[in-house]
Structure formats: structure tokens, C-alpha cells
Design an enzyme around this catalytic site. Structure first.
Site, PDB file in Angstrom:
ATOM      1  N   LYS A   1     -64.761 -47.905 -56.612  1.00  0.00           N
ATOM      2  CA  LYS A   1     -64.292 -46.510 -56.675  1.00  0.00           C
ATOM      3  C   LYS A   1     -63.449 -46.139 -55.448  1.00  0.00           C
ATOM      4  O   LYS A   1     -62.417 -45.476 -55.555  1.00  0.00           O
ATOM      5  CB  LYS A   1     -65.517 -45.586 -56.789  1.00  0.00           C
ATOM      6  CG  LYS A   1     -65.210 -44.112 -56.771  1.00  0.00           C
ATOM      7  CD  LYS A   1     -64.421 -43.645 -57.977  1.00  0.00           C
ATOM      8  CE  LYS A   1     -64.055 -42.178 -57.852  1.00  0.00           C
ATOM      9  NZ  LYS A   1     -63.150 -41.752 -58.905  1.00  0.00           N
TER      10      LYS A   1
ATOM     11  N   LYS B   1     -62.086 -36.790 -48.614  1.00  0.00           N
ATOM     12  CA  LYS B   1     -63.347 -37.513 -48.357  1.00  0.00           C
ATOM     13  C   LYS B   1     -63.218 -38.973 -48.791  1.00  0.00           C
ATOM     14  O   LYS B   1     -63.577 -39.896 -48.053  1.00  0.00           O
ATOM     15  CB  LYS B   1     -64.488 -36.827 -49.123  1.00  0.00           C
ATOM     16  CG  LYS B   1     -65.788 -37.628 -49.170  1.00  0.00           C
ATOM     17  CD  LYS B   1     -66.646 -37.255 -50.379  1.00  0.00           C
ATOM     18  CE  LYS B   1     -66.005 -37.616 -51.694  1.00  0.00           C
ATOM     19  NZ  LYS B   1     -66.834 -37.739 -52.851  1.00  0.00           N
TER      20      LYS B   1
END
Ligand code: NAD
Length: 299
Positions: free
Chosen positions: A172, A247
Site C-alpha cells: 500500500k 501521511k
């Protein structure tokens, strides 16, 4: 049919939980935001007054939270979910995008309590979450993956076993690093095209059949017009918030630092998403970086 506790009913978790209800599961959810609870109720699920209450009697517990700190807090802190469910031993699945270390720490704590946890982050955005077409990249052992598969199939279309614990998060992070860079590339192309007198619709029609085609271009165009469902057409309402993309790019940079890998494009992308956040667009969709670039002067 499974009994499922679902914690974190935001932009992604809300529609994912609703799809589990649609698939015939008994879902009890919890979120800190009352409107998120109302949405699950409206979709036919049940809601609880706390995370601990939502997971009572669950066979599967799923979390979809913003970042590693929330995941550690919900699962590991005193009175955390691992402690709450240690006697009933459900399968644990975290779908949030977090750092590999937090994922492995949570998995190890679950194993110590005699349970299995899958890290199962997703790709496909809020549209994929609503349509049940998400891609899941899953880390964990084979047996747990096989047990989780029919549940994940209620929320997604492409479910991949990426490897052992943490492997789902590793995929991811790499995926989002590539997307973060690619979105900026598409934005720069559209800004330059306008200055060259081109029509955005024509540019889009041509380039989606040419070598610059990508998800950002064909499904999520950062310039308003060409892809009607993209956030650019609704003043960049998320979608996927810039703060969350920042993030993720920072996670990729921490991983690159730890492994000694040079990622100069991602480093630049991180600084541009940081500038977007600093400009007040943290809660807008990350494609709003288009606006930042539009306002930048060549120096
Ligand atoms: P979001 O902020 O919309 O949702 C997170 C939810 O978690 C919020 O509703 C919040 O109230 C809730 N929450 C936070 N702490 C909690 C706690 N202690 N107990 C209960 N609920 C709590 O974020 P999102 O867009 O749904 O993203 C969730 C995760 O999925 C993130 O890790 C993100 O990176 C990832 N992700 C998002 C997208 C996207 O397009 N939005 C796509 C893929 C992955």
C-alpha cells in the site's frame, strides 16, 4: 453470514460497513462521530456506544482508522480491543493505511493473545468503497487469509495475499507513493496544456489512449471537467484527504530512509502535499494539489 464488529466509519469505513450489511452480515459499528453512526443505522447495521461494545460476540473485528497512532490506541492501549476479545478470539482485520511497524506490532500483540490479525489496506477510493470494488492487499498467514477472504469479498473485487504480516501495508505504501507522484504529473500536464491553448476535454480524450494514461488521469482527473465523478468537480471535497496522502508519502519516505532507497520524486511530492496542507487544504481531496501548482510561479 458472520457477526462483525466494525470500528471507524468514516469516508471509507462507512460505505465498507454498509456493503457488509448488504452482503448479509450482522454488522455492529462504532465511530467517534455521531453522523457516521447514523449512516450505518440507515444502511441497516447496528451501532454501539463504544468500540468494546461493538466487538462483543463478534467473529470478525475490522478497523478502518486514519493512521498508526489510532490503530495502536484502539487495539493496544489499556482496555484496547485485543484485550477485550482475547477470550472469544475473533479474526482481526485492520484495513487502515499505517506504517509497517505499527501493523507488525499489532499483529504480534494479537498473536501473543492467541489471535490472528490481517493487515488489509485498500485501494480504490471512496467510489470503490461505495461500489464494493476495492482492491485489498493483505498481509498475514495463509490460513487467516483464507478465513478473511469471504468477508473481504463483501467489500472488494480484487483481493490479493501479498505475503506475511505487514506485507499488505508495504504494498500500500509503495502504491500510494506512486499515485502521489503521478497525480502531480497529471496536474502539471493539464496546467501546461491550458497555457498552450488546449482544451482539457480533448487533452483527456487523447492522453487516456496514449502513454500518459493512468488512474489519476482516467478516473480521478485533478482538473475539473474530464472525469465527472472526480473531486475536482465538487471543489475537491474528499475523496482522499490531502492530510492522509501526506501521511502515506511520509510513510514511504520513512521506509525509504530505513532501507537506504533513493526516492527523489517522492521527496518532492511530500513537500508539495505539505505545502498544500499548509495552504489550508488538509481536509480537501489530495488532487487539490492542482490548485497549489496553478498558483505557483516559475522561478
Ligand atoms: P476518515 O477520517 O474519513 O475516517 C476515519 C474514521 O475513524 C473517522 O470517522 C473517525 O471518527 C474514526 N476514528 C478515529 N479514531 C477513532 C477511535 N478511537 N474510535 C472509533 N473511531 C475512530 O478517513 P478515511 O478516508 O475513511 O480513511 C481511513 C483509512 O483508509 C486511512 O488510513 C486512509 O489512509 C485509508 N484510505 C483512504 C482512502 C480514501 O480514498 N479516503 C483510500 C484508501 C485508503
Amino acid at each position: 453470514m458472520a457477526v462483525i464488529g466494525f470500528i471507524g466509519l468514516g469516508n471509507m469505513g462507512g460505505p465498507m460497513a454498509a456493503n457488509l450489511v448488504k452482503a448479509g452480515h450482522k454488522v455492529t459499528g462504532f465511530d467517534l462521530v455521531p453522523a457516521a453512526l447514523d449512516a450505518l443505522k440507515a444502511a441497516g447495521g447496528s451501532v454501539a456506544a463504544s468500540a468494546s461494545e461493538a466487538v462483543k460476540g463478534a467473529e470478525i473485528v475490522i478497523t478502518m482508522l486514519p493512521a498508526g497512532e489510532h490503530v495502536r490506541q484502539v487495539w493496544l492501549h489499556q482496555g484496547g480491543l485485543i484485550d477485550v476479545v482475547k477470550d472469544t478470539k475473533p479474526l482481526l482485520i485492520d484495513c487502515s493505511t499505517i506504517d509497517v511497524d505499527s501493523a507488525r506490532t499489532a499483529t504480534a500483540a494479537a498473536a501473543e493473545a492467541g489471535m490472528t490479525m490481517l493487515d488489509a489496506p485498500v485501494s480504490g477510493g471512496t467510489v470503490g468503497a461505495a461500489n464494493g470494488t476495492l482492491t485489498f492487499m493483505v498481509g498475514g498467514d495463509e490460513e487467516a487469509f483464507a478465513k478473511g477472504l469471504p468477508i473481504l469479498q463483501g467489500m472488494g473485487k480484487n483481493i490479493f495475499h501479498a505475503g506475511g504480516p505487514g506485507a499488505g501495508q508495504a504494498v500500500k505504501i509503495c502504491n500510494n507513493m506512486m499515485l502521489a507522484i503521478n497525480m502531480i504529473g497529471v496536474a502539471e500536464g493539464f496546467i501546461l496544456a491550458e497555457k498552450l491553448g488546449l482544451d482539457w476535454m480533448k487533452l483527456h480524450a487523447i492522453c487516456t489512449t496514449a502513454t500518459s494514461n493512468s488512474f489519476a488521469l482516467s478516473n480521478y482527473c485533478p482538473a475539473p471537467g474530464p472525469t465527472p465523478a472526480s473531486p475536482a468537480n465538487r471543489d475537491y471535497a474528499p475523496g482522499f484527504m490531502t492530510a492522509l496522502m501526506l501521511k502515506d508519502v511520509k510513510l514511504s519516505q520513512a521506509a525509504a530512509e530505513a532501507t537506504g532507497v533513493a526516492t527523489p520524486m517522492a521527496a518532492l511530492a511530500a513537500s508539495l502535499y505539505q505545502a498544500t496542507v499548509d495552504a489550508g487544504d488538509a481536509t480537501k481531496d489530495f488532487s487539490v494539489v492542482f490548485r497549489l501548482l496553478e498558483n505557483m510561479k516559475r522561478g
